[in-house]
Write an enzyme that holds these catalytic residues in place. Structure first.
Site, PDB file in Angstrom:
ATOM      1  N   LEU C  64       0.829  -1.204   0.000  1.00 61.87           N
ATOM      2  CA  LEU C  64       0.000   0.000   0.000  1.00 61.87           C
ATOM      3  C   LEU C  64       0.865   1.257   0.000  1.00 61.87           C
ATOM      4  CD1 LEU C  64      -2.598  -1.286   2.611  1.00 61.87           C
ATOM      5  CD2 LEU C  64      -2.696  -1.419   0.123  1.00 61.87           C
ATOM      6  N   ARG C  65       2.159   1.075   0.181  1.00 67.80           N
ATOM      7  CA  ARG C  65       3.166   2.130   0.101  1.00 67.80           C
ATOM      8  C   ARG C  65       3.086   3.160   1.217  1.00 67.80           C
ATOM      9  NH1 ARG C  65       6.636  -0.564  -2.938  1.00 67.80           N
ATOM     10  NH2 ARG C  65       6.162  -0.591  -5.155  1.00 67.80           N
ATOM     11  N   HIS C 232       5.484 -16.188  -2.972  1.00 66.85           N
ATOM     12  CA  HIS C 232       5.880 -16.002  -4.376  1.00 66.85           C
ATOM     13  C   HIS C 232       6.913 -16.994  -4.877  1.00 66.85           C
ATOM     14  CE1 HIS C 232       3.992 -12.404  -3.166  1.00 66.85           C
ATOM     15  NE2 HIS C 232       5.028 -11.639  -3.046  1.00 66.85           N
ATOM     16  N   ASP C 305       0.733  -9.626  -5.534  1.00 73.22           N
ATOM     17  CA  ASP C 305       2.052  -9.034  -5.284  1.00 73.22           C
ATOM     18  C   ASP C 305       2.067  -7.596  -5.801  1.00 73.22           C
ATOM     19  OD1 ASP C 305       5.547  -9.636  -6.157  1.00 73.22           O
ATOM     20  OD2 ASP C 305       4.626  -8.754  -4.381  1.00 73.22           O
ATOM     21  N   HIS C 309       4.005   1.771  -8.675  1.00 74.94           N
ATOM     22  CA  HIS C 309       5.161   2.657  -8.823  1.00 74.94           C
ATOM     23  C   HIS C 309       4.768   3.923  -9.540  1.00 74.94           C
ATOM     24  CE1 HIS C 309       8.480   0.216  -7.430  1.00 74.94           C
ATOM     25  NE2 HIS C 309       8.053  -0.807  -8.112  1.00 74.94           N
TER      26      HIS C 309
END
Lengths: 167, 332, 429
Positions: C64-65, C232, C305, C309
């Site tokens: 979620l940054r 992953h 995942d 950006h």
């Protein structure tokens, strides 16, 4: 395409005679032929005149003004001027004088090498269609051709002139 | 069902008529195109020998050497090539300027574009940098790749092909062996593409396992770990530069051992054909890649490579700036 | 709000349900299936004719940054994107700035997520302080604050002694460890080590970068008796190792990203930055094994995942770009594409997106059980649509599917009975 019945060798004799007085003056001029047809003509004139300095050869491909249209010519041969150009009188020889652009390119190239005292233009055939203010000093023959007609010198052994019609 | 929009394709380098617009990598260029470049380069070799070493082909054009990785050699040859074509040259060493201050690659490009240049010659430490730049630069600007990371160094490969053709003739008759750090070499990658496209008779590589990428065998390349075996009857021996960093990267124990196993000595060279030529992209590490007797010996064409490098670069620049009506090899 | 969702095909793998029935919601919970509860009067009807009605999707890994990288995304924007993708529960890794290694950061995350009200957010706490791989984090405090597990995110724990003790400590507190198997040294690269890396001259990440750590960690899991989950997986060999361990009875699970089930290293093509991800996309053989692992169940969850950006992060030569794909809005269609390709049945596919990840996280989600929170996803499995970048809700437009055509789209998303997403062709009364 048709071959003309012009006797090329017969044209060379009077051309050489026109040049002879120049050659016999104090400072012998040098001769430069423009690839490919001009070199063929120059070789014969050079021999008839018995010039002492070797014949210079110019390939003007790099100096053409139509580069953006026709691109790089992969068959470019190096120009070969085995003498110093500065202060010399140059007899520049080409086979056909048409638009004048080839001569313009040749002059540019010669002047990149140095500063000649004078340049005299000798052509085997002078035809209609000049696009630049260039004139020959010695002419073998005149030809009046129409748009789309081209005259070509064939060689190198036996020189013949052919006229082509491009559609 | 998912449909993914396609990415950029490799043939960013060619315009819609198959003519050279950028020169980024040998991959994707046809045999005819490569031969066309070699033929064009022939005409330029003589320019370097004349008293007046200039032709007006690129007069009025501005070429920018955009080097993100320092390199005096390569930059100098590009500069000479451009100047011999009568172009104006701007040298920008980005390593010490704006990017070091954090300017992005794209911003650097935009700033340069604003100065109305015609061509960028780019060297960068990241693979794919030249492609990236070509893909983001204004339409009228062409890009030549002077080396991007470990990916490609196409002008070097072309001058190497020119050297081989000049000294050895037709590729299909030749056994060519490349020795050294193939894994990290952009030169080797480009050479391999070129040699294969030109249908080289036999292509071999010699290196320890640590310096070889996998999958070479699948491309029809013969892999050797022993120099004597790999060099037997070779017509062309190309030695690659060994960088000192390889010792730190746990790839090699020492330059001493490398020389013992892979250094080209006169004795080893005797195993190649009697008229074999020895090449090296330079600069040479004497005593590491080869001994001085070989570097300075009769088989070496290393110094000639430098001269050919200028002619090849002149040819490529001219072909890009003055495309012919048709691509080399086009029908008609 | 009392809601009747009518005319849809209800698929709830947790309860073995797959039928065309109406679904009833009351007071934010599932109130009935097929028959309404006594005295039920609907206040709203959602027309799900021809659509699939399933539990809200559970995404086991989405970034979620926030806090720290708000230029890439925020809790509000990314949970909104999740809702648009039919995702009602998501789990975020601890690699924020600051790292999630104190209860304060956990509380911040949960509070902001609640405020945004788009999805339930379950954070993972840091395995080691600062994710530095040296000191243990205050796991008990993190658990108390609401972390569902601990993880060292994408930062390898090189020190095997630390890893062992961290697992033991997590086991002590009943915390599951989430492991990103990547060796610190072999993992130095940016694409799969193979033909593509050799051709492009990019530093390659060999298979062993992952398998060496999976093997190591399996042995440490066995020794420490911790519950563990591998995040992953990207190699066939790793799937083999995990399946083998599961067969031996080890409590270990694994997930795979939706993009690893579709793309391979060949897609990197000519330095295509859109495919720069970690772990890297590998070979067709690996993709086949990952798909088989999902079908057989060794891999119980498919995740997005999600790594949004800003544009600049991808505007550079390949190795200089930041890895990651913005995946919340494509998780469902990418999974459905596998169903369409005949790789997996619809029920199992939905299980991998709902009950599978919910069980791994140990949270009460991923089902339409009676009384469960009414987290519901209603989607059109046949709808073809274009993922237009301008209309994406995530701050990150970094996906190879941008501008691409997908099949399968979320129509409605309900969170605890509240409608948090209604798609453009929706009509609800």
């Amino acid at each position: 395409m048709k071959t003309t019945d012009i006797d090329v060798d017969a044209l060379l004799a009077p051309m050489a005679e026109h040049l002879r007085p120049l050659v016999e003056e104090a400072a012998e001029p040098v001769m430069i032929g423009i690839h490919t047809g001009g070199v063929w003509v120059a070789e014969r004139l050079h021999q008839r005149l018995g010039l002492k300095e070797s014949l210079g050869e110019l390939d003007i491909s790099f100096y053409r003004d139509d580069f953006t249209r026709i691109g790089l010519n992969p068959q470019v041969r190096p120009s070969h001027l085995p003498f110093n150009v500065d202060e010399r009188r140059i007899i520049l020889v080409d086979d056909v004088l048409h638009t004048g652009r080839t001569i313009r390119a040749a002059l540019n190239e010669i002047f990149d090498y140095g500063r000649p005292a004078a340049v005299l233009l000798v052509v085997l055939v002078e035809r209609s269609g000049r696009e630049l203010p260039i004139q020959a000093d010695v002419v073998g023959t005149h030809m009046d051709l129409v748009q789309g007609e081209h005259v070509k010198l064939n060689g190198p052994q036996k020189l013949r002139l052919t006229v082509h019609k491009l559609s | 069902m998912i449909e993914v929009p396609a990415g950029r394709t490799e043939n960013l380098q060619l315009d819609e008529r198959g003519r050279l617009r950028h020169f980024l990598t040998i991959e994707g260029l046809s045999r005819d195109m490569l031969l066309g470049i070699l033929d064009a380069a022939e005409s330029f070799v003589s320019v370097g020998r004349q008293a007046v070493k200039k032709v007006p082909l690129l007069r009025g054009k501005t070429i920018v050497n955009l080097f993100f990785e320092t390199s005096t050699r390569t930059r100098t040859t590009f500069e000479l090539a451009a100047k011999r074509l009568s172009a104006d040259v701007l040298n920008i060493n980005v390593a010490t300027s704006a990017t070091a201050k954090g300017e992005t690659l794209l911003d650097t490009l935009r700033n340069l574009e604003a100065m109305y240049c015609d061509m960028f010659v780019v060297r960068h430490a990241s693979s794919g940098a030249a492609h990236f730049i070509a893909g983001h630069v204004a339409d009228h600007i062409s890009v030549i790749n002077a080396g991007d990371g470990q990916h490609a160094h196409p002008t070097q490969a072309m001058l190497d092909m020119f050297t081989i053709r000049r000294h050895k003739g037709e590729f299909s008759d030749l056994k060519v062996v490349i020795v050294g750090d193939i894994l990290h070499s952009r030169v080797a990658r480009s050479q391999i593409h070129a040699l294969r496209t030109l249908s080289t008779g036999e292509l071999r590589v010699v290196a320890p396992k640590t310096l070889l990428p996998g999958h070479l065998g699948r491309q029809g390349i013969r892999v050797f770990h022993d120099l004597a075996a790999g060099i037997r009857d070779a017509d062309v021996v190309i030695m690659l530069r060994l960088q000192k960093e390889r010792m730190q990267g746990a790839l090699l124990p020492s330059t001493h051992e490398y020389f013992q196993l892979y250094g080209l000595t006169e004795e080893r060279l005797a195993g190649a054909k009697p008229d074999a030529i020895v090449m090296h992209p330079g600069p040479i590490n004497r005593g590491v890649e080869m001994e001085s007797e070989v570097a300075d010996g009769p088989h070496s064409v290393i110094l000639q490579q430098v001269g050919y490098g200028i002619a090849v670069r002149m040819a490529i620049m001219s072909m890009i700036m003055h495309p012919a009506q048709d691509a080399p090899g086009a029908a008609g | 709000m009392r809601i009747r969702i009518t005319g849809g095909r209800v698929i709830d793998p947790a309860n073995g349900v797959d039928c065309w029935q109406d679904l009833y919601v009351a007071e934010g919970r599932i109130a009935g299936l097929g028959t309404p509860p006594a005295g039920f009067t609907e206040e709203r009807v959602i027309d799900a004719t021809g659509l699939v009605v399933c539990p809200g999707l559970v995404d086991i890994c989405a970034r979620l940054r926030e806090p720290g990288e708000e230029h890439k995304g925020t809790i509000a924007s990314e949970t909104r994107a999740a809702a648009c993708g039919g995702i009602t529960t998501l789990c975020c890794p601890p690699d924020t700035t600051p790292v999630v290694d104190t209860p304060a950061v956990v509380e911040l995350l949960r509070r902001r997520a609640k405020l945004a009200g788009n999805a339930w957010v379950w954070p993972l706490g840091a395995l080691t302080a600062g994710l530095c791989g040296e000191q243990l984090s205050e796991m008990a405090a993190l658990k108390a604050a609401g972390c569902v597990g601990v993880s060292n995110a994408a930062r390898p724990v090189e020190n095997t002694h630390v890893m062992r003790r961290a697992m033991e400590y997590a086991a002590t507190h009943g915390l599951k460890v989430f492991l990103n198997p990547e060796d610190a040294w072999l993992g130095r690269g940016c694409v799969h080590e193979g033909e593509i890396s050799a051709r492009l001259g990019l530093a390659g990440i060999p298979e062993t970068a992952e398998t060496v750590i999976v093997a190591r960690d399996l042995l440490l899991i066995e020794q420490s008796e911790v519950e563990a989950h591998f995040v992953h997986l990207s190699t066939a060999r790793a799937v083999e190792l995990v399946a083998e361990a599961q067969a031996r009875g080890l409590p270990v699970t694994a997930d795979v990203t939706a993009h690893h089930l579709h793309f391979t290293d060949t897609d990197v093509g000519a330095h295509d930055n859109r495919y720069h991800v970690r772990p890297p996309l590998r070979t067709q053989r690996d993709r086949r094994a990952l798909r088989a692992g999902v079908v057989q169940g060794a891999i119980a969850a498919i995740c997005s995942d999600h790594q949004p950006h800003e544009a600049n992060a991808k505007l550079a030569p390949f190795a200089d770009t930041e890895p990651g794909i913005s995946g919340l809005e494509t998780l469902l269609p990418l999974t459905l594409a596998l169903v369409e390709a005949g790789v997996i049945g619809l029920g199992d596919a939905i299980a991998r997106l709902t009950i599978g990840p919910a069980r791994i996280l140990g949270v009460d989600a991923g089902t339409l059980s009676q009384g469960a929170a009414a987290d519901i996803c209603v989607f059109d499995p046949r709808r073809r649509w274009v993922l237009e970048p301008a209309r994406m809700l995530s701050c990150g437009l970094n996906t190879p599917l941008a501008g691409g055509t997908l099949t399968g789209r979320t129509r409605y998303t309900l969170l605890g009975g509240a409608l948090v997403h209604a798609g453009e062709d929706s009509s609800h009364g």
